[in-house]
Design an enzyme around this catalytic site. Structure first.
Site, short mmCIF file in Angstrom:
data_model
loop_
_atom_site.label_atom_id
_atom_site.label_comp_id
_atom_site.label_asym_id
_atom_site.label_seq_id
_atom_site.Cartn_x
_atom_site.Cartn_y
_atom_site.Cartn_z
N ARG A 249 100.78 18.11 -6.56
CA ARG A 249 100.57 18.54 -5.18
C ARG A 249 101.63 17.86 -4.32
NH1 ARG A 249 98.15 21.88 -7.24
NH2 ARG A 249 95.99 22.61 -6.95
N GLU A 277 103.81 23.66 2.33
CA GLU A 277 104.31 24.58 1.32
C GLU A 277 104.31 25.99 1.88
OE1 GLU A 277 103.60 24.32 -3.31
OE2 GLU A 277 101.96 25.42 -2.37
N HIS A 296 106.29 27.27 -6.31
CA HIS A 296 104.96 27.06 -6.89
C HIS A 296 104.72 28.03 -8.05
CE1 HIS A 296 100.77 25.31 -5.79
NE2 HIS A 296 100.86 25.54 -7.09
#
Length: 340
Positions: A249, A277, A296
């Site tokens: 993360r 993000e 991601h």
């Protein structure tokens, strides 16, 4: 024996077609009474509440509507949650309440860990070969370098790799690293020395791992204790030319401190996750030569999603047959971890 009734809940509704191929859908229809064309994206409409009220199995996925206290009158028949992701409790407002009522849960965390581990292995090996700086220099010089004059820190023979966190993904990465001639360090405060050694890793402190590793790969969960865990002081411990890999993360790393360290050009980073993000449009992470940003994508994508769908279908079939889940989740423990 009567088949248990099940219902999909995830968002967007088309996610079911990405997760489940026709074989998996057929197996689910054989094991449970489920309309595979019905996907609940909210729980407020009369139609959604009727579907929820009849369900014994909630088959949930990313961005599933959360079952809240207001929905309790409609979930009296619920006996199981099968989640196409890492934490089934994500879709329950009070997971401990459901655990007390005897609701059991399973998640597809193991199914999703394989692609993340494969991505990580590839990045670790490329980082060990110093591909990032070599590609930058090759573009600049436009001439072949003298590989025999390269410093002994390059390459993957007897290289030191640090793994932070023996999570499901962390353990999968450790397993993939076994065939290689690497010195693998592991930091995970929840493990005993014997447990770490059983994973073919040498247990060390986090500071020692940051100081000694040529490649550092992050796999710890995001908790109050790990938020910002990789801070300016620990980043400063990294060797010159070392690479930080983050598929965990973004918030486990102090983003301002990381940007400042990367700005010096002293270390490299491969970041599949950031905080926020994606990075803001004006973030230096987009322009720094020593940073690789990926969107991601380490987790399941494309055909890899069918592995998750197969896992979910298997769990539904196991529950319908009266068998325990292959990958159970303790809803009470998940709830406690969430509110720490």
């Amino acid at each position: 024996m009567t088949r248990p009734r099940a219902v999909f809940a995830m968002n967007p509704p088309g996610l079911t077609r990405a997760l489940f191929d026709e074989d998996a859908l057929t197996r689910m229809r054989g094991a449970a009474d489920i309309d595979t064309d019905l996907v609940l994206t909210e729980l407020e409409s009369p139609q959604s509440r009727d579907a929820l009220a009849g369900a014994e199995i909630l088959v949930a996925g990313w961005d599933a509507p959360v079952v809240r206290a207001a929905h309790l009158p409609y979930v009296s028949r619920l006996r199981a949650v099968v989640y196409a992701g890492g934490v089934a409790a994500t879709c329950l407002e009070e997971p401990e309440f459901f655990a007390v009522r005897g609701v059991v849960a399973a998640n597809a965390r193991v199914a999703n860990s394989g692609p993340v581990a494969e991505y990580t292995l590839a990045v670790i090996l490329l980082a060990g070969k110093r591909v990032l700086p070599a590609a930058r220099e090759f573009r600049r010089a436009r001439n072949l370098p003298d590989h025999f004059a390269a410093p002994p820190t390059g390459g993957n023979y007897r290289q030191t790799v640090g793994i932070v966190g023996a999570s499901t993904v962390g353990r999968a990465v450790l397993a993939l690293l076994r065939p290689f001639d690497l010195d693998v360090l592991l930091y995970d405060p929840t493990l005993t020395t014997e447990e770490a050694i059983s994973l073919d890793a040498r247990p060390v402190t986090l500071d020692e791992l940051m100081r000694s590793s040529q490649v550092i790969s992050l796999h710890q969960p995001l908790t109050p204790e790990t938020r910002g865990q990789i801070d300016a002081r620990r980043l400063a411990l990294m060797r010159d030319g070392a690479t930080l890999v983050n598929t965990a993360r973004g918030a486990v790393v102090d983003q301002d401190a990381l940007t400042a360290e990367l700005r010096t050009g002293r270390i490299d980073a491969v970041l599949d996750v950031t905080d926020p993000e994606p990075p803001t449009a004006d973030s230096e992470l987009w322009t720094l030569d020593n940073v690789v940003l990926t969107p991601h994508m380490a987790g399941s994508m494309g055909g890899e999603l069918h592995r998750i769908g197969d896992s979910v279908a298997d769990e539904v079939a196991r529950f319908a047959a009266g068998l325990p889940f292959a990958h159970p989740e303790d809803l009470a423990a998940s709830g406690r971890a969430r509110v720490r």
